[in-house]
Enzyme design. Structure first.
Site, PDB file in Angstrom:
ATOM      1  N   SER A 195       8.897 -13.478  -2.478  1.00 54.15           N
ATOM      2  CA  SER A 195       9.235 -14.613  -1.611  1.00 54.15           C
ATOM      3  C   SER A 195       9.912 -15.672  -2.476  1.00 54.15           C
ATOM      4  CB  SER A 195       7.996 -15.166  -0.905  1.00 54.15           C
ATOM      5  OG  SER A 195       6.973 -15.477  -1.828  1.00 54.15           O
TER       6      SER A 195
ATOM      7  N   GLU B 181      11.209 -19.834  -2.657  1.00 52.26           N
ATOM      8  CA  GLU B 181      11.018 -21.171  -2.087  1.00 52.26           C
ATOM      9  C   GLU B 181      12.242 -22.060  -2.322  1.00 52.26           C
ATOM     10  OE1 GLU B 181       7.105 -22.916  -2.730  1.00 52.26           O
ATOM     11  OE2 GLU B 181       8.062 -24.849  -3.145  1.00 52.26           O
TER      12      GLU B 181
ATOM     13  N   ASP C 174       1.312 -34.429  -1.437  1.00 56.24           N
ATOM     14  CA  ASP C 174       1.052 -35.495  -2.408  1.00 56.24           C
ATOM     15  C   ASP C 174       1.313 -36.833  -1.743  1.00 56.24           C
ATOM     16  OD1 ASP C 174       0.253 -34.325  -4.878  1.00 56.24           O
ATOM     17  OD2 ASP C 174       2.240 -33.394  -4.950  1.00 56.24           O
TER      18      ASP C 174
ATOM     19  N   PHE D 184       7.486 -32.654 -14.965  1.00 59.51           N
ATOM     20  CA  PHE D 184       6.789 -32.378 -13.704  1.00 59.51           C
ATOM     21  C   PHE D 184       5.468 -31.649 -13.973  1.00 59.51           C
ATOM     22  CE2 PHE D 184       6.095 -29.983  -9.701  1.00 59.51           C
ATOM     23  CZ  PHE D 184       5.897 -31.088  -8.883  1.00 59.51           C
TER      24      PHE D 184
ATOM     25  N   HIS E 116       5.967 -15.058  -5.964  1.00 57.92           N
ATOM     26  CA  HIS E 116       6.627 -16.158  -5.253  1.00 57.92           C
ATOM     27  C   HIS E 116       7.476 -16.914  -6.270  1.00 57.92           C
ATOM     28  CE1 HIS E 116       7.095 -19.249  -2.170  1.00 57.92           C
ATOM     29  NE2 HIS E 116       6.740 -20.179  -3.032  1.00 57.92           N
TER      30      HIS E 116
HETATM   31  C1  LIG Z   1       3.007 -23.041  -3.230  1.00 56.66           C
HETATM   32  C2  LIG Z   1       3.052 -24.548  -3.130  1.00 56.66           C
HETATM   33  C3  LIG Z   1       3.928 -25.156  -2.244  1.00 56.66           C
HETATM   34  C4  LIG Z   1       3.980 -26.547  -2.120  1.00 56.66           C
HETATM   35  N1  LIG Z   1       4.841 -27.113  -1.210  1.00 56.66           N
HETATM   36  C5  LIG Z   1       4.830 -28.463  -1.027  1.00 56.66           C
HETATM   37  C6  LIG Z   1       5.640 -29.071  -0.002  1.00 56.66           C
HETATM   38  O1  LIG Z   1       6.356 -28.397   0.736  1.00 56.66           O
HETATM   39  N2  LIG Z   1       5.581 -30.414   0.152  1.00 56.66           N
HETATM   40  C7  LIG Z   1       4.770 -31.200  -0.646  1.00 56.66           C
HETATM   41  O2  LIG Z   1       4.751 -32.419  -0.449  1.00 56.66           O
HETATM   42  N3  LIG Z   1       4.003 -30.656  -1.617  1.00 56.66           N
HETATM   43  C8  LIG Z   1       3.997 -29.306  -1.818  1.00 56.66           C
HETATM   44  N4  LIG Z   1       3.198 -28.747  -2.782  1.00 56.66           N
HETATM   45  C9  LIG Z   1       2.410 -29.617  -3.666  1.00 56.66           C
HETATM   46  C10 LIG Z   1       1.045 -29.993  -3.050  1.00 56.66           C
HETATM   47  O3  LIG Z   1       1.267 -30.767  -1.897  1.00 56.66           O
HETATM   48  C11 LIG Z   1       0.259 -30.781  -4.065  1.00 56.66           C
HETATM   49  O4  LIG Z   1      -0.126 -29.943  -5.121  1.00 56.66           O
HETATM   50  C12 LIG Z   1      -0.913 -31.566  -3.521  1.00 56.66           C
HETATM   51  O5  LIG Z   1      -1.413 -32.416  -4.569  1.00 56.66           O
HETATM   52  C13 LIG Z   1      -2.083 -30.741  -3.044  1.00 56.66           C
HETATM   53  O6  LIG Z   1      -1.830 -30.130  -1.824  1.00 56.66           O
HETATM   54  P1  LIG Z   1      -2.757 -28.882  -1.407  1.00 56.66           P
HETATM   55  O7  LIG Z   1      -2.482 -28.484  -0.047  1.00 56.66           O
HETATM   56  O8  LIG Z   1      -2.702 -27.881  -2.454  1.00 56.66           O
HETATM   57  O9  LIG Z   1      -4.171 -29.658  -1.458  1.00 56.66           O
HETATM   58  P2  LIG Z   1      -5.619 -29.172  -1.128  1.00 56.66           P
HETATM   59  O10 LIG Z   1      -5.830 -27.784  -1.553  1.00 56.66           O
HETATM   60  O11 LIG Z   1      -5.969 -29.558   0.248  1.00 56.66           O
HETATM   61  O12 LIG Z   1      -6.434 -30.143  -2.081  1.00 56.66           O
HETATM   62  C14 LIG Z   1      -6.218 -30.136  -3.487  1.00 56.66           C
HETATM   63  C15 LIG Z   1      -7.571 -30.228  -4.205  1.00 56.66           C
HETATM   64  O13 LIG Z   1      -8.169 -31.491  -3.929  1.00 56.66           O
HETATM   65  C16 LIG Z   1      -9.559 -31.314  -3.703  1.00 56.66           C
HETATM   66  N5  LIG Z   1      -9.891 -31.734  -2.337  1.00 56.66           N
HETATM   67  C17 LIG Z   1      -9.070 -31.991  -1.317  1.00 56.66           C
HETATM   68  N6  LIG Z   1      -9.736 -32.322  -0.200  1.00 56.66           N
HETATM   69  C18 LIG Z   1     -11.037 -32.281  -0.530  1.00 56.66           C
HETATM   70  C19 LIG Z   1     -12.246 -32.536   0.184  1.00 56.66           C
HETATM   71  N7  LIG Z   1     -12.250 -32.926   1.443  1.00 56.66           N
HETATM   72  N8  LIG Z   1     -13.400 -32.362  -0.466  1.00 56.66           N
HETATM   73  C20 LIG Z   1     -13.429 -31.973  -1.776  1.00 56.66           C
HETATM   74  N9  LIG Z   1     -12.316 -31.736  -2.489  1.00 56.66           N
HETATM   75  C21 LIG Z   1     -11.140 -31.885  -1.902  1.00 56.66           C
HETATM   76  C22 LIG Z   1      -9.878 -29.845  -3.832  1.00 56.66           C
HETATM   77  O14 LIG Z   1     -10.482 -29.609  -5.065  1.00 56.66           O
HETATM   78  C23 LIG Z   1      -8.543 -29.171  -3.731  1.00 56.66           C
HETATM   79  O15 LIG Z   1      -8.449 -28.006  -4.519  1.00 56.66           O
HETATM   80  C24 LIG Z   1       3.127 -27.359  -2.934  1.00 56.66           C
HETATM   81  C25 LIG Z   1       2.248 -26.744  -3.848  1.00 56.66           C
HETATM   82  C26 LIG Z   1       2.194 -25.358  -3.959  1.00 56.66           C
HETATM   83  C27 LIG Z   1       1.247 -24.718  -4.929  1.00 56.66           C
END
Ligand SMILES: Cc1cc2nc3c(=O)[nH]c(=O)nc-3n(C[C@H](O)[C@H](O)[C@H](O)COP(=O)(O)OP(=O)(O)OC[C@H]3O[C@@H](n4cnc5c(N)ncnc54)[C@H](O)[C@@H]3O)c2cc1C
Length: 301
Positions: free
Chosen positions: A8, A10, A102, A212, A264
């Site tokens: 895949s 991105e 973020d 980054f 990916h």
């Molecule tokens: C494959 C990939 C694609 C991405 N694409 C984008 C994109 O399109 N746009 C963008 O803006 N960013 C993107 N990101 C970056 C991502 O948004 C950031 O890394 C962000 O800081 C975390 O998002 P997440 O969904 O991984 O977070 P989550 O997995 O929801 O949270 C990150 C960590 O915070 C802690 N946490 C969160 N909520 C809780 C809770 N309620 N209780 C306890 N602990 C908690 C957990 O330990 C968790 O592992 C991408 C990252 C990856 C790996």
């Protein structure tokens, strides 16, 4: 390495006409590699909502590629996020990458969940799964998410995403494959059974990537910094590009030797590096013309 790799790629949405041309050239370029799907990122707080939708629409119209749209929960109410998901579904999108995102202030600043919004990637995954059939990917962090207090919390979040309907986890980029291996072991021990797909970033610009990486918690091994010492992507694009390809090929080969057949790739909206990596690592057949062609770095951002 007999098994066929599942790939895949991105992309991020274009900002203007010039970058849109570049984006679509890159998309058409990777189409030749027959990926399982391509994905388009989504900016914090919906900042790229329309541009993400435009890119997804165009890729669907101009190619036969399966397209996933990324979705984030930052600075948006549940109703707003649900509305955007519904809009994508109306467009025919069935694949999503569910993320928390973020803060708008940037990677590394403190995240505050919106009061009436989704709190994290797991919550968003559940919400998207509830809207109908499809395929949801989520994120994973081989070196632990910087905000995870410890490994247990980090892996528990991944397990929650699986329990809420995630089909696979796509990882943050990394350069030390041992981190990835240990992460997969931890996840499997905690009952995570979905594929954990390594995220590979061919280094388009070492200076930018190192900066980054620091903010998102990815280590830059000493040997990697050493390899790029004195090689600048702007002043020496061809040397930089061939080094980037060599390093990513080695990483892919190691991952494949260890049995990881789904990959990916972060393309940074250029096809040349990922194409060279996939061909040289034997993930796709090398075309006779590509076999002897060096990467020129001419597409450098
Ligand atoms: C494959 C990939 C694609 C991405 N694409 C984008 C994109 O399109 N746009 C963008 O803006 N960013 C993107 N990101 C970056 C991502 O948004 C950031 O890394 C962000 O800081 C975390 O998002 P997440 O969904 O991984 O977070 P989550 O997995 O929801 O949270 C990150 C960590 O915070 C802690 N946490 C969160 N909520 C809780 C809770 N309620 N209780 C306890 N602990 C908690 C957990 O330990 C968790 O592992 C991408 C990252 C990856 C790996």
């Amino acid at each position: 390495m007999g098994t066929k790799a599942r790939l895949s790629f991105e992309f991020f949405p274009a900002k203007n006409e010039a970058t849109e041309v570049k984006l679509m050239q890159a998309v058409h370029g990777v189409a030749a590699l027959s990926p399982d799907f391509v994905s388009v990122t989504y900016g914090a707080g919906g900042t790229t909502r329309d541009r993400t939708a435009d890119a997804v629409r165009r890729i669907m119209a101009e190619t036969s590629l399966a397209v996933a749209t990324h979705m984030t929960c930052v600075d948006a109410s549940r109703a707003e996020v649900d509305g955007v998901v519904a809009q994508f579904r109306t467009m025919g999108v069935r694949r999503f990458v569910a993320l928390r995102g973020d803060p708008v202030a940037g990677v590394g600043s403190a995240y505050v969940a919106p009061r009436d919004g989704y709190a994290n990637g797991a919550d968003l995954c559940a919400a998207i799964a509830a809207t109908g059939d499809g395929d949801i990917s989520v994120s994973a962090y081989p070196e632990k998410h910087p905000e995870s207090p410890d490994w247990d919390a980090d892996i528990a979040m991944l397990k929650r995403k699986q329990d809420h309907g995630a089909a696979r986890a796509l990882t943050q980029f990394f350069f030390d494959c041992d981190f990835f291996e240990r992460y997969v072991e931890r996840a499997r021990a905690a009952g995570v059974v979905i594929p954990i797909v390594p995220g590979v970033l061919p280094i388009h610009n070492f200076r930018q990537v190192a900066s980054f990486a620091k903010r998102c918690g990815t280590s830059i091994p000493g040997w990697l910094g050493g390899r790029f010492d004195g090689v600048d992507a702007d002043t020496d694009p061809a040397v930089h590009a061939s080094l980037a390809v060599e390093i990513a090929v080695r990483q892919v080969e190691l991952l494949r030797q260890r049995g990881h057949d789904e990959l990916h790739f972060y393309t940074m909206n250029r096809a040349d590096l990922v194409t060279a990596v996939c061909r040289q690592a034997g993930l796709v057949a090398a075309s006779p013309s590509a076999r002897h062609q060096p990467v020129t770095g001419a597409e450098a951002a």
